[in-house]
Design a protein around this motif. Structure first.
Motif, PDB file in Angstrom:
ATOM      1  N   LEU A   1       0.801  -1.230   0.000  1.00 59.72           N
ATOM      2  CA  LEU A   1       0.000   0.000   0.000  1.00 59.72           C
ATOM      3  C   LEU A   1       0.836   1.284   0.000  1.00 59.72           C
ATOM      4  O   LEU A   1       0.575   2.191  -0.791  1.00 59.72           O
TER       5      LEU A   1
ATOM      6  N   ASN B   1      -5.156   2.786  -4.884  1.00 60.43           N
ATOM      7  CA  ASN B   1      -4.878   2.886  -3.455  1.00 60.43           C
ATOM      8  C   ASN B   1      -6.103   2.480  -2.636  1.00 60.43           C
ATOM      9  O   ASN B   1      -6.001   1.702  -1.676  1.00 60.43           O
TER      10      ASN B   1
ATOM     11  N   THR C   1      -6.464  -0.640  -0.091  1.00 60.26           N
ATOM     12  CA  THR C   1      -6.873  -0.425   1.297  1.00 60.26           C
ATOM     13  C   THR C   1      -8.002  -1.382   1.685  1.00 60.26           C
ATOM     14  O   THR C   1      -7.979  -2.017   2.740  1.00 60.26           O
TER      15      THR C   1
END
Lengths: 236, 236
Positions: free
Chosen positions: A180, A192, A196
DNA sequence: TAAGCAAACTTACAGTGTAAGCATAAAATG
DNA sequence: CATTTTATGCTTACACTGTAAGTTTGCTTA
């Protein structure tokens, strides 16, 4: 006629006890590929595993291409052959799941399947049964072609994603957390966000084979219904 | 600082006039692969085309794997990057058609794309834009993952079928007629029927990229609608 | 002017698929 | 039974692969 097996029918300068045969070669090749990956499978190493010299293989196979075709035939022969028993969707679902499982078991096979046209008997039998299943369910042949294409693309494509994944599915969340920070949120905000979500364990990123499959099956069902209304029953 | 390009910054025992560079290597490699196929592309032949020795390439690339990754990045950079302008379906349709066309133009690329995880900037940009397009249209991230997977499997799978086809699409009917006698109608009746249809020109067997694509897009639209009703607007 | 270094080069190695030809012994033929 | 044929193994050899290791060159910087 009835000579005991494992005895050579013709002369040779054999080192090993057991005689070579196409079946024995393909079997060993399949095992080696499963164990070490196809890129580590050379004619010499295969010969070594069979306790034989490399060139001896060429008495049973004309080249490596043929070896691989034979190996793929072996893989396809493990696919469940679909049968129509009143419910084409569940038949196609089983067909896809079986193929998927077999391709996971032989991780080297999927990519090779996509790189050639297989016309071996196992493949022909599987394809014919698949076509027949949909035909019995009322699909006409052009639609069958589209349907099988769509399903097979999903089978191979999805399987390859799992095979190529750098980590196994149960460590996906951990890996996402690890990578990440390497995904700049300003440049790639959506990637991203996806990472997540995976890190939080709310989405696996894999193991959703059946979602995509159902997408296709449901779509086919609607197309089939629409075609049926227009042209009447296409069952021969 | 401002030195005229094409002049080496450091000493060398150069044979050729132009200096080597990662970009020049990748460019030439891409051209060679397009022309002769990736399997004919060796480090030595690439070096020869650049009028240089093979090992010189390793000053700009750490190995062949990196060369291929770079070549694939070049291919991906030709993909149209999707933008959401009120109609996600037409955006995704354009996305798929563009990628398909690029992959046909570089026939060696599709298979390699399926055999690795590409994390180059072109790929990241493309993926991020694709995710973003669907996100703007109201897809949540798990659904985006499934949607992109389904579409990309179709893109790669279908493209590979065209690439692997032993004959070009306009001779398909002829070829089917040629191979038809080799397909025993009693053993493989459905394959035989399919080939007959193709021979009669009533079904191309290829060039139906958009049929399968629409199957997926329509399916996604229904899933999106269903999800929207349950969970409200997922737009952030 | 000397030192450092990047980018070219040469050589060499362990591997690849497979072509060509030889050796052997079982099977087929007389 | 003797001979020829043939299938199946073996050996050697070739062209080609990716790339590790080390060398040469000359621009750039101290």
């Amino acid at each position: 006629m009835t000579n005991s097996s494992k005895k050579p029918k013709h002369g040779t300068t054999r080192k090993s006890a057991k005689p070579l045969s196409r079946a024995r070669i393909l079997n060993t090749a399949l095992q080696l590929a499963d164990a070490n990956g196809i890129e580590k499978l050379s004619m010499r190493k295969l010969a070594l595993a069979l306790d034989v010299e490399a060139m001896s293989l060429y008495n049973h196979l004309s080249n490596k291409e043929e070896l691989i075709d034979g190996m793929l035939e072996g893989v396809v022969s493990e696919f469940d052959v679909p049968i129509f028993e009143g419910d084409w969707k569940s038949a196609m679902r089983s067909r896809a799941i079986s193929a998927h499982e077999v391709l996971i078991k032989h991780p080297w096979a999927a990519l090779l399947m996509l790189s050639r046209v297989n016309v071996g008997s196992a493949m022909m039998t599987w394809a014919n049964a698949s076509y027949g299943c949909l035909h019995d369910a009322g699909f006409d042949y052009p639609l069958i072609d589209h349907a099988i294409n769509a399903m097979d693309n999903h089978i191979y494509g999805f399987t390859l994603q799992i095979i190529n994944a750098p980590v196994s599915s149960d460590e996906y969340a951990n890996a996402a957390g690890h990578y990440l920070p390497l995904i700049p949120a300003d440049e790639y905000p959506h990637i991203n966000a996806m990472a997540t979500l995976i890190m939080q364990g709310e989405h696996s990123g894999v193991n959703d084979f059946e979602f995509g499959l159902d997408l296709i099956l449901d779509g086919l069902e609607r197309v089939l219904a629409a075609a049926g209304k227009v042209s009447g029953s296409p069952i021969s």
